[in-house]
Scaffold this motif. Structure first.
Motif, mmCIF file in Angstrom:
data_model
loop_
_atom_site.group_PDB
_atom_site.id
_atom_site.type_symbol
_atom_site.label_atom_id
_atom_site.label_comp_id
_atom_site.label_asym_id
_atom_site.label_seq_id
_atom_site.Cartn_x
_atom_site.Cartn_y
_atom_site.Cartn_z
ATOM 1 N N GLN A 225 -7.081 5.219 -2.220
ATOM 2 C CA GLN A 225 -7.608 6.585 -2.035
ATOM 3 C C GLN A 225 -7.602 7.287 -3.382
ATOM 4 O OE1 GLN A 225 -4.734 5.351 -0.990
ATOM 5 N NE2 GLN A 225 -3.314 6.885 -0.329
ATOM 6 N N GLU A 226 -8.666 7.950 -3.663
ATOM 7 C CA GLU A 226 -8.748 8.715 -4.909
ATOM 8 C C GLU A 226 -9.710 9.843 -4.709
ATOM 9 O OE1 GLU A 226 -6.405 8.783 -7.343
ATOM 10 O OE2 GLU A 226 -6.937 6.780 -8.015
ATOM 11 N N GLU B 9 0.832 -1.204 0.000
ATOM 12 C CA GLU B 9 0.000 0.000 0.000
ATOM 13 C C GLU B 9 0.872 1.262 0.000
ATOM 14 O OE1 GLU B 9 -3.243 1.432 3.064
ATOM 15 O OE2 GLU B 9 -3.595 -0.652 2.418
ATOM 16 N N ARG B 10 1.925 1.244 0.829
ATOM 17 C CA ARG B 10 2.822 2.393 0.897
ATOM 18 C C ARG B 10 3.534 2.589 -0.449
ATOM 19 N NH1 ARG B 10 8.504 3.474 3.881
ATOM 20 N NH2 ARG B 10 9.145 1.825 2.479
ATOM 21 N N ALA B 11 3.994 1.500 -1.042
ATOM 22 C CA ALA B 11 4.677 1.572 -2.336
ATOM 23 C C ALA B 11 3.738 2.174 -3.385
ATOM 24 C CB ALA B 11 5.144 0.179 -2.780
ATOM 25 N N LEU B 12 2.485 1.741 -3.386
ATOM 26 C CA LEU B 12 1.514 2.253 -4.349
ATOM 27 C C LEU B 12 1.255 3.746 -4.100
ATOM 28 C CD1 LEU B 12 -0.331 1.686 -6.735
ATOM 29 C CD2 LEU B 12 -2.138 1.061 -5.115
ATOM 30 N N ASN B 13 1.159 4.122 -2.852
ATOM 31 C CA ASN B 13 0.954 5.522 -2.492
ATOM 32 C C ASN B 13 2.105 6.382 -3.043
ATOM 33 O OD1 ASN B 13 0.231 7.942 -1.291
ATOM 34 N ND2 ASN B 13 0.778 7.291 0.767
ATOM 35 N N ILE B 14 3.338 5.919 -2.853
ATOM 36 C CA ILE B 14 4.511 6.646 -3.355
ATOM 37 C C ILE B 14 4.459 6.733 -4.886
ATOM 38 C CG2 ILE B 14 7.039 6.567 -3.609
ATOM 39 C CD1 ILE B 14 7.069 5.299 -0.730
ATOM 40 N N LEU B 15 4.151 5.608 -5.528
ATOM 41 C CA LEU B 15 4.086 5.593 -6.990
ATOM 42 C C LEU B 15 3.015 6.529 -7.524
ATOM 43 C CD1 LEU B 15 4.667 1.814 -7.719
ATOM 44 C CD2 LEU B 15 6.183 3.720 -8.317
ATOM 45 N N LYS B 16 1.857 6.563 -6.856
ATOM 46 C CA LYS B 16 0.772 7.442 -7.304
ATOM 47 C C LYS B 16 1.164 8.909 -7.187
ATOM 48 C CE LYS B 16 -3.362 4.705 -6.407
ATOM 49 N NZ LYS B 16 -4.518 4.610 -5.503
ATOM 50 N N ARG B 17 2.023 9.222 -6.228
ATOM 51 C CA ARG B 17 2.437 10.610 -6.029
ATOM 52 C C ARG B 17 3.456 11.055 -7.076
ATOM 53 N NH1 ARG B 17 1.701 12.096 0.042
ATOM 54 N NH2 ARG B 17 3.347 13.630 -0.276
ATOM 55 N N HIS B 18 4.184 10.085 -7.667
ATOM 56 C CA HIS B 18 5.294 10.451 -8.548
ATOM 57 C C HIS B 18 5.206 9.920 -9.972
ATOM 58 C CE1 HIS B 18 7.659 12.290 -5.346
ATOM 59 N NE2 HIS B 18 7.099 11.391 -4.580
ATOM 60 N N THR B 19 4.236 9.042 -10.239
ATOM 61 C CA THR B 19 4.122 8.456 -11.579
ATOM 62 C C THR B 19 2.635 8.392 -11.938
ATOM 63 O OG1 THR B 19 3.817 6.161 -10.860
ATOM 64 C CG2 THR B 19 6.107 6.927 -11.069
ATOM 65 N N ILE C 168 1.258 5.474 -12.378
ATOM 66 C CA ILE C 168 0.906 4.104 -11.988
ATOM 67 C C ILE C 168 -0.267 4.131 -11.001
ATOM 68 C CG2 ILE C 168 1.728 2.038 -10.749
ATOM 69 C CD1 ILE C 168 4.518 2.695 -12.057
ATOM 70 N N THR C 169 -1.287 3.282 -11.269
ATOM 71 C CA THR C 169 -2.476 3.255 -10.420
ATOM 72 C C THR C 169 -2.634 1.943 -9.649
ATOM 73 O OG1 THR C 169 -3.749 2.501 -12.328
ATOM 74 C CG2 THR C 169 -3.795 4.872 -11.853
ATOM 75 N N LYS C 170 -1.919 0.913 -10.058
ATOM 76 C CA LYS C 170 -2.033 -0.388 -9.384
ATOM 77 C C LYS C 170 -0.691 -1.099 -9.398
ATOM 78 C CE LYS C 170 -6.792 -1.273 -10.746
ATOM 79 N NZ LYS C 170 -7.689 -2.048 -11.603
ATOM 80 N N ILE C 171 -0.532 -1.987 -8.426
ATOM 81 C CA ILE C 171 0.634 -2.875 -8.416
ATOM 82 C C ILE C 171 0.094 -4.293 -8.374
ATOM 83 C CG2 ILE C 171 2.660 -3.707 -7.140
ATOM 84 C CD1 ILE C 171 2.869 -0.958 -5.828
ATOM 85 N N LYS C 172 0.603 -5.137 -9.244
ATOM 86 C CA LYS C 172 0.252 -6.553 -9.188
ATOM 87 C C LYS C 172 1.524 -7.323 -8.891
ATOM 88 C CE LYS C 172 -3.938 -6.517 -11.840
ATOM 89 N NZ LYS C 172 -4.739 -7.126 -12.891
ATOM 90 N N VAL C 173 1.413 -8.203 -7.925
ATOM 91 C CA VAL C 173 2.566 -9.011 -7.524
ATOM 92 C C VAL C 173 2.417 -10.386 -8.130
ATOM 93 C CG1 VAL C 173 3.818 -10.005 -5.561
ATOM 94 C CG2 VAL C 173 2.770 -7.734 -5.358
ATOM 95 N N ILE C 174 3.460 -10.845 -8.770
ATOM 96 C CA ILE C 174 3.470 -12.172 -9.358
ATOM 97 C C ILE C 174 4.539 -12.974 -8.637
ATOM 98 C CG2 ILE C 174 4.017 -13.462 -11.458
ATOM 99 C CD1 ILE C 174 2.636 -10.567 -12.557
ATOM 100 N N ILE C 175 4.117 -14.084 -8.079
ATOM 101 C CA ILE C 175 5.030 -14.905 -7.304
ATOM 102 C C ILE C 175 5.636 -15.953 -8.223
ATOM 103 C CG2 ILE C 175 5.267 -16.324 -5.217
ATOM 104 C CD1 ILE C 175 3.918 -13.775 -4.386
ATOM 105 N N GLY C 176 6.959 -16.015 -8.281
ATOM 106 C CA GLY C 176 7.624 -17.033 -9.081
ATOM 107 C C GLY C 176 7.689 -16.676 -10.552
ATOM 108 N N ASP C 177 7.818 -17.684 -11.398
ATOM 109 C CA ASP C 177 8.172 -17.471 -12.791
ATOM 110 C C ASP C 177 7.041 -17.203 -13.749
ATOM 111 O OD1 ASP C 177 10.853 -17.611 -12.489
ATOM 112 O OD2 ASP C 177 10.929 -19.792 -12.696
ATOM 113 N N ASN C 178 5.850 -17.595 -13.426
ATOM 114 C CA ASN C 178 4.778 -17.567 -14.409
ATOM 115 C C ASN C 178 4.166 -16.178 -14.578
ATOM 116 O OD1 ASN C 178 2.636 -18.052 -16.042
ATOM 117 N ND2 ASN C 178 1.880 -19.806 -14.888
ATOM 118 N N ARG C 179 4.355 -15.580 -15.734
ATOM 119 C CA ARG C 179 3.802 -14.242 -16.009
ATOM 120 C C ARG C 179 2.282 -14.261 -16.088
ATOM 121 N NH1 ARG C 179 6.519 -9.580 -19.365
ATOM 122 N NH2 ARG C 179 8.488 -9.563 -18.311
#
Length: 158
Positions: free
Chosen positions: A157-158, A123-133, A135-146
């Motif tokens: 928050q919007e 959430e904090r990472a997304l907040n920082i990204l929204k303030r400077h880029t 970017i509106t979402k972050i999706k985390v992918i675990i391991g190798d499969n895209r």
């Protein structure tokens, strides 16, 4: 990077940290237990100080853990900087309609650290990204499969 609206509290924190480190600060993002100062590219070392002295002084003054994050116009690099020292396996950005989504592929071993308690770190990472880029979402992918898209952090928050 657009103009940021800073609160009086953030401005005061930035002023104090600039005094401690003698490094210009672009932004300050506070959560209950942490403070992140965003500095210009190349300024992180100077902001941290020899042996981390500036960070230690700031942590004593603020009574919180202090992180220094180096800004980058390269969003992928900026995302890596936000999560450092954790190593992201891959970072890519895609547009989906009106959303700009940052995908981060991680090793399952660091999943807990990436998400944090109740998703706080993400959430904090997304907040920082929204303030400077844009970017509106972050999706985390675990391991190798895209294809296997994991948990989705929606706009909080919007």
């Amino acid at each position: 990077m657009g103009k940021l609206r800073l609160t009086t509290d953030e401005i005061m924190k930035i002023g104090l940290f600039e005094k401690i480190s003698n490094v210009p600060v672009l932004d300050c993002v506070a959560t209950e237990d942490r403070l992140a100062f965003i500095v210009k590219e190349g300024d992180a070392g100077a902001a941290i100080g020899k042996g981390g002295e500036h960070v230690k002084t700031a942590e004593e003054k603020f009574g919180k853990k202090v992180d220094i994050i180096e800004y980058s116009d390269d969003w992928r690099k900026f995302i890596r900087n936000i999560f450092a020292p954790l190593q992201l396996e891959d970072v890519w950005i895609k547009r989906a309609g009106k959303d700009v989504i940052a995908y981060i592929r991680i090793n399952p071993k660091i999943r807990r650290a990436i998400y944090g308690e109740k998703g706080k770190n993400l959430e904090r990472a997304l907040n920082i990204l929204k303030r400077h880029t844009k970017i509106t979402k972050i999706k985390v992918i675990i391991g190798d499969n895209r294809r296997k898209e994991k948990k989705n952090v929606e706009n909080t928050q919007e």
